[in-house]
Design a protein around this motif. Structure first.
Motif, PDB file in Angstrom:
ATOM      1  N   GLU A  58       0.886  -1.089   0.107  1.00  7.31           N
ATOM      2  CA  GLU A  58       0.207  -0.005  -0.183  1.00  7.31           C
ATOM      3  C   GLU A  58       0.640   1.319   0.046  1.00  7.31           C
ATOM      4  O   GLU A  58       1.664   1.520   0.856  1.00  7.31           O
ATOM      5  CB  GLU A  58      -0.958  -0.192   1.251  1.00  7.31           C
ATOM      6  CG  GLU A  58      -1.720   1.207   1.167  1.00  7.31           C
ATOM      7  CD  GLU A  58      -2.689   1.443   2.364  1.00  7.31           C
ATOM      8  OE1 GLU A  58      -2.811   0.647   3.210  1.00  7.31           O
ATOM      9  OE2 GLU A  58      -3.605   2.227   2.049  1.00  7.31           O
ATOM     10  N   CYS A  61       0.057   4.933   2.909  1.00  9.33           N
ATOM     11  CA  CYS A  61      -0.946   4.170   3.473  1.00  9.33           C
ATOM     12  C   CYS A  61      -1.942   5.028   4.545  1.00  9.33           C
ATOM     13  O   CYS A  61      -3.049   4.518   5.111  1.00  9.33           O
ATOM     14  CB  CYS A  61      -0.789   3.004   3.974  1.00  9.33           C
ATOM     15  SG  CYS A  61       0.502   3.223   5.514  1.00  9.33           S
ATOM     16  N   GLY A 108       6.660   7.412  -1.353  1.00  4.74           N
ATOM     17  CA  GLY A 108       6.055   6.452  -2.269  1.00  4.74           C
ATOM     18  C   GLY A 108       6.469   6.441  -3.610  1.00  4.74           C
ATOM     19  O   GLY A 108       6.626   5.843  -4.673  1.00  4.74           O
ATOM     20  N   GLU A 124      -5.329   4.181  -1.673  1.00  2.76           N
ATOM     21  CA  GLU A 124      -6.534   4.690  -1.625  1.00  2.76           C
ATOM     22  C   GLU A 124      -6.376   6.272  -1.153  1.00  2.76           C
ATOM     23  O   GLU A 124      -6.069   6.344   0.019  1.00  2.76           O
ATOM     24  CB  GLU A 124      -7.576   3.946  -0.465  1.00  2.76           C
ATOM     25  CG  GLU A 124      -8.957   4.397  -0.406  1.00  2.76           C
ATOM     26  CD  GLU A 124      -9.326   4.500   1.049  1.00  2.76           C
ATOM     27  OE1 GLU A 124      -9.008   4.754   1.939  1.00  2.76           O
ATOM     28  OE2 GLU A 124     -10.684   4.488   0.904  1.00  2.76           O
ATOM     29  N   TRP A 130      -0.684  12.237  -3.960  1.00  4.87           N
ATOM     30  CA  TRP A 130       0.315  13.026  -3.314  1.00  4.87           C
ATOM     31  C   TRP A 130       1.545  12.844  -3.682  1.00  4.87           C
ATOM     32  O   TRP A 130       2.507  13.545  -3.174  1.00  4.87           O
ATOM     33  CB  TRP A 130       0.168  12.481  -1.513  1.00  4.87           C
ATOM     34  CG  TRP A 130      -1.261  12.801  -0.939  1.00  4.87           C
ATOM     35  CD1 TRP A 130      -2.125  11.986  -0.837  1.00  4.87           C
ATOM     36  CD2 TRP A 130      -1.513  13.957  -0.453  1.00  4.87           C
ATOM     37  NE1 TRP A 130      -3.184  12.609  -0.174  1.00  4.87           N
ATOM     38  CE2 TRP A 130      -2.786  13.929  -0.076  1.00  4.87           C
ATOM     39  CE3 TRP A 130      -0.916  15.270  -0.338  1.00  4.87           C
ATOM     40  CZ2 TRP A 130      -3.378  14.829   0.369  1.00  4.87           C
ATOM     41  CZ3 TRP A 130      -1.687  16.211   0.095  1.00  4.87           C
ATOM     42  CH2 TRP A 130      -2.984  16.133   0.630  1.00  4.87           C
TER      43      TRP A 130
HETATM   44  C1  SAM Z   1      -5.576  10.679   2.765  1.00  2.58           C
HETATM   45  S1  SAM Z   1      -4.083  10.034   3.394  1.00  2.58           S
HETATM   46  C2  SAM Z   1      -4.011   8.158   3.354  1.00  2.58           C
HETATM   47  C3  SAM Z   1      -4.785   7.327   2.751  1.00  2.58           C
HETATM   48  C4  SAM Z   1      -5.684   6.723   3.707  1.00  2.58           C
HETATM   49  N1  SAM Z   1      -6.334   5.788   2.758  1.00  2.58           N
HETATM   50  C5  SAM Z   1      -6.860   7.651   3.761  1.00  2.58           C
HETATM   51  O1  SAM Z   1      -7.740   7.661   3.079  1.00  2.58           O
HETATM   52  O2  SAM Z   1      -6.859   8.320   4.979  1.00  2.58           O
HETATM   53  C6  SAM Z   1      -2.899  10.412   2.409  1.00  2.58           C
HETATM   54  C7  SAM Z   1      -1.214   9.928   2.811  1.00  2.58           C
HETATM   55  O3  SAM Z   1      -0.402  10.164   1.982  1.00  2.58           O
HETATM   56  C8  SAM Z   1       0.961  10.245   2.786  1.00  2.58           C
HETATM   57  N2  SAM Z   1       1.834  10.955   1.943  1.00  2.58           N
HETATM   58  C9  SAM Z   1       1.903  12.243   1.321  1.00  2.58           C
HETATM   59  N3  SAM Z   1       2.977  12.356   0.413  1.00  2.58           N
HETATM   60  C10 SAM Z   1       3.525  11.187   0.319  1.00  2.58           C
HETATM   61  C11 SAM Z   1       4.782  10.480  -0.248  1.00  2.58           C
HETATM   62  N4  SAM Z   1       5.561  11.189  -1.058  1.00  2.58           N
HETATM   63  N5  SAM Z   1       5.027   9.489  -0.007  1.00  2.58           N
HETATM   64  C12 SAM Z   1       4.424   8.609   0.758  1.00  2.58           C
HETATM   65  N6  SAM Z   1       3.313   8.929   1.459  1.00  2.58           N
HETATM   66  C13 SAM Z   1       2.717  10.098   1.497  1.00  2.58           C
HETATM   67  C14 SAM Z   1       0.401  11.308   3.793  1.00  2.58           C
HETATM   68  O4  SAM Z   1       1.391  11.346   4.702  1.00  2.58           O
HETATM   69  C15 SAM Z   1      -0.857  10.684   4.308  1.00  2.58           C
HETATM   70  O5  SAM Z   1      -0.666   9.792   5.193  1.00  2.58           O
END
Ligand code: SAM
Length: 251
Positions: A58, A61, A108, A124, A130
């Motif tokens: 994922e 996540c 990511g 998701e 992001w």
């Molecule tokens: C909407 S949230 C997570 C998804 C989860 N399924 C939800 O709906 O709550 C978006 C996530 O993307 C992460 N994020 C932002 N930029 C990122 C990156 N470059 N690499 C990995 N994670 C990242 C943030 O830390 C955050 O936890």
């Protein structure tokens, strides 16, 4: 770390403190996988198939509830996020609710895991929103085995065009150009990517994927407004799709 990533990381520390930590126990405790703001059941969409015995990654996540759901169905999940705070909540949920699976703090766009390690990459409202699609899609392709699948949900293009920049939910007017939506820096928020459908086809194909489906996800009639993601209302989302769910495979 780039300025965009530092901004997004800081944003998710705040989001965790305000909302996602408090919501995590409810999300982790849900019995079945469901997609997006209006919790559309996976069994209505049927995009994941049987995940029992699959190696699943994922990307972005958050508090990792989606990986928890897939782990309960027999997947060997690994969940990656950039945010220390989100992963602290995920670890607490592993202890409190279970199950336990590897959590990795990483970008990511550049995941420190070997190539060809996974059967399925899922996200998701994560990487698709992001991370830069020119970077994370090739990374997802690298991490998948031949025959592996990529399934990701993100905000619909139409919602990205209609949501106000400052406050409030999407209305029935276009508020920005489609070209501007590709990469948006929200005032007081983070940096997000909302490629057009043509962009997604081009980007997925360039990364070596074959697109098998794109579901436009509307709010089900019995849905409620989301408790804290103020992007679209339930009533708007019964007229326009709130989200898009893309399915692709790596030949
Ligand atoms: C909407 S949230 C997570 C998804 C989860 N399924 C939800 O709906 O709550 C978006 C996530 O993307 C992460 N994020 C932002 N930029 C990122 C990156 N470059 N690499 C990995 N994670 C990242 C943030 O830390 C955050 O936890």
């Amino acid at each position: 770390m780039s300025a965009d990533k530092a901004l997004n990381r800081a944003l998710w520390a705040v989001m965790n403190e305000r909302f996602t930590d408090a919501a995590a126990e409810d999300m982790w405790s849900r019995p079945e996988p469901a997609w997006g703001l209006f919790a559309v059941p996976e069994q209505d969409l049927g995009v994941l198939g049987d995940v029992d015995g699959l190696d699943v990654l994922e990307l972005a996540c958050g508090t990792a509830y989606f990986s928890a759901w897939l782990s309960r169905l027999g997947a060997r999940a690994v969940a990656v996020d950039l945010s220390h705070e989100q992963l602290v909540t995920a670890r607490r949920m592993q202890a409190q609710v279970g199950p336990v699976f590897p959590l990795l703090q990483a970008d990511g766009e550049q995941v420190p895991l070997p190539s060809g390690r996974f059967d399925l990459v899922v996200s998701e409202h994560g990487a698709a929103q992001w991370c830069d699609p020119e970077r994370w899609l090739p990374e997802a392709a690298r991490l998948l085995r031949p025959g592996g699948r990529l399934v990701f949900l993100t905000n619909s293009l139409v919602s990205a065009l209609c949501v106000p920049a400052e406050e409030g939910v999407a209305g029935d007017r276009l508020l920005r150009g489609q070209r501007e939506a590709y990469r948006v820096r929200w005032p007081g928020g983070g940096v997000e990517f909302h490629p057009s459908h043509g962009d997604w086809v081009r980007l997925l194909t360039a990364a070596g994927f074959v697109i098998t489906a794109m579901h436009e996800v509307y709010a089900p009639p019995d849905a409620d407004d989301h408790a804290f993601y103020e992007i679209v209302s339930k009533s708007w989302s019964t007229q326009w799709p709130a989200e898009e769910l893309w399915v692709a495979s790596r030949p």
